[in-house]
Write an enzyme that holds these catalytic residues in place. Sequence first.
Site, PDB file in Angstrom:
ATOM      1  N   HIS A 151       0.832  -1.204   0.000  1.00 25.78           N
ATOM      2  CA  HIS A 151       0.000   0.000   0.000  1.00 25.78           C
ATOM      3  C   HIS A 151       0.867   1.254   0.000  1.00 25.78           C
ATOM      4  O   HIS A 151       0.610   2.198  -0.760  1.00 25.78           O
ATOM      5  CB  HIS A 151      -0.916  -0.006   1.226  1.00 25.78           C
ATOM      6  CG  HIS A 151      -1.612   1.293   1.473  1.00 25.78           C
ATOM      7  ND1 HIS A 151      -2.855   1.585   0.964  1.00 25.78           N
ATOM      8  CD2 HIS A 151      -1.236   2.390   2.175  1.00 25.78           C
ATOM      9  CE1 HIS A 151      -3.218   2.807   1.334  1.00 25.78           C
ATOM     10  NE2 HIS A 151      -2.252   3.306   2.078  1.00 25.78           N
ATOM     11  N   GLU A 152       1.901   1.280   0.825  1.00 26.88           N
ATOM     12  CA  GLU A 152       2.750   2.464   0.904  1.00 26.88           C
ATOM     13  C   GLU A 152       3.558   2.651  -0.382  1.00 26.88           C
ATOM     14  O   GLU A 152       3.716   3.773  -0.867  1.00 26.88           O
ATOM     15  CB  GLU A 152       3.686   2.359   2.116  1.00 26.88           C
ATOM     16  CG  GLU A 152       2.965   2.317   3.459  1.00 26.88           C
ATOM     17  CD  GLU A 152       2.074   3.527   3.699  1.00 26.88           C
ATOM     18  OE1 GLU A 152       2.382   4.612   3.163  1.00 26.88           O
ATOM     19  OE2 GLU A 152       1.067   3.399   4.410  1.00 26.88           O
ATOM     20  N   HIS A 166       1.535   4.362  -3.085  1.00 24.99           N
ATOM     21  CA  HIS A 166       1.474   5.823  -3.041  1.00 24.99           C
ATOM     22  C   HIS A 166       2.575   6.436  -3.916  1.00 24.99           C
ATOM     23  O   HIS A 166       2.342   7.417  -4.629  1.00 24.99           O
ATOM     24  CB  HIS A 166       1.643   6.320  -1.601  1.00 24.99           C
ATOM     25  CG  HIS A 166       0.403   6.261  -0.778  1.00 24.99           C
ATOM     26  ND1 HIS A 166      -0.781   6.851  -1.164  1.00 24.99           N
ATOM     27  CD2 HIS A 166       0.157   5.695   0.435  1.00 24.99           C
ATOM     28  CE1 HIS A 166      -1.711   6.654  -0.225  1.00 24.99           C
ATOM     29  NE2 HIS A 166      -1.159   5.945   0.744  1.00 24.99           N
ATOM     30  N   GLU A 198      -5.832   7.214  -0.757  1.00 24.40           N
ATOM     31  CA  GLU A 198      -5.761   6.034   0.097  1.00 24.40           C
ATOM     32  C   GLU A 198      -6.498   4.854  -0.540  1.00 24.40           C
ATOM     33  O   GLU A 198      -6.006   3.725  -0.532  1.00 24.40           O
ATOM     34  CB  GLU A 198      -6.346   6.343   1.477  1.00 24.40           C
ATOM     35  CG  GLU A 198      -5.551   7.361   2.277  1.00 24.40           C
ATOM     36  CD  GLU A 198      -4.134   6.912   2.562  1.00 24.40           C
ATOM     37  OE1 GLU A 198      -3.901   5.693   2.656  1.00 24.40           O
ATOM     38  OE2 GLU A 198      -3.253   7.768   2.696  1.00 24.40           O
TER      39      GLU A 198
END
Length: 266
Positions: free
Chosen positions: A125-126, A129, A187
């Site tokens: 997920h990070e 970004h 997000e």
Amino acid sequence: MRWFRPLAIGALCAALAACTTSPTGRSQLLLLSDQQLNEMGREAFMQYQQDLPTAGGASQRYVQCIADAVVAELPPQERDQGWEIRVFESEQPNAFALPGGYMGVNTGMLDIAENQDQLASVIAHEIAHVLANHANERASTQSATQLGLSVISSASGLQGPGGQQLMGVLGMGAQYGIILPFSRRHESEADTIGLHLMAQAGFDPRASVTLWQNMQAASDGSPPAWLSTHPSQGQRIDGLQADMDRALEMYDQARKSDRTPNCPRP
């Protein structure tokens, strides 16, 4: 405030030709160069290392193993930028990835993520970004918002006390009507991209739902979704489950291709 976005963002896109699309096909406004972003990422990572002690040994090897497996699935330009990963001693369950290939995971996150698959969902997920240029988009959106407010103030002659009060209201509308929704959208988009990344790397994507259930259980309460830069845990779980069938197909293909990470948890 529906008229505000075309003024602040649409006009700026036309003037600077800085609009592009994210990996999911969503339109973006990107004003900063890769060099600027990478330098900002480097400075932020250095500051984080000054503020918190790092954890080495088994924790570092564990996180590095998972991160390496996820990074291996990135496009060449992002994969080959030399990712630097650190584990930080902090009870706060947090993780981050920064432009320039810098990544950090707090030891508190290792308590929430019960196995390699759950932690892979956080790391993917990070990284998502960074892959989707969200840092650039956030900074660009804030710049466009400020420019739009300045244009309104100058064009409307809102210079007196009454005008300042109205501009304060407009500023609040811009914050809750533009900046925060972009952040929530980031997000959700990172959840989708990260879900695919972890599955392609051979981590079970169903663990992402369990991770957010763990986060929900450990949470002391959070602000309403419309006042937060993050969707609620329930919204995130719903979004992940909606895309799970596709992610499981990717996971099955990864396993058939012998992508089977084995990162021992300390």
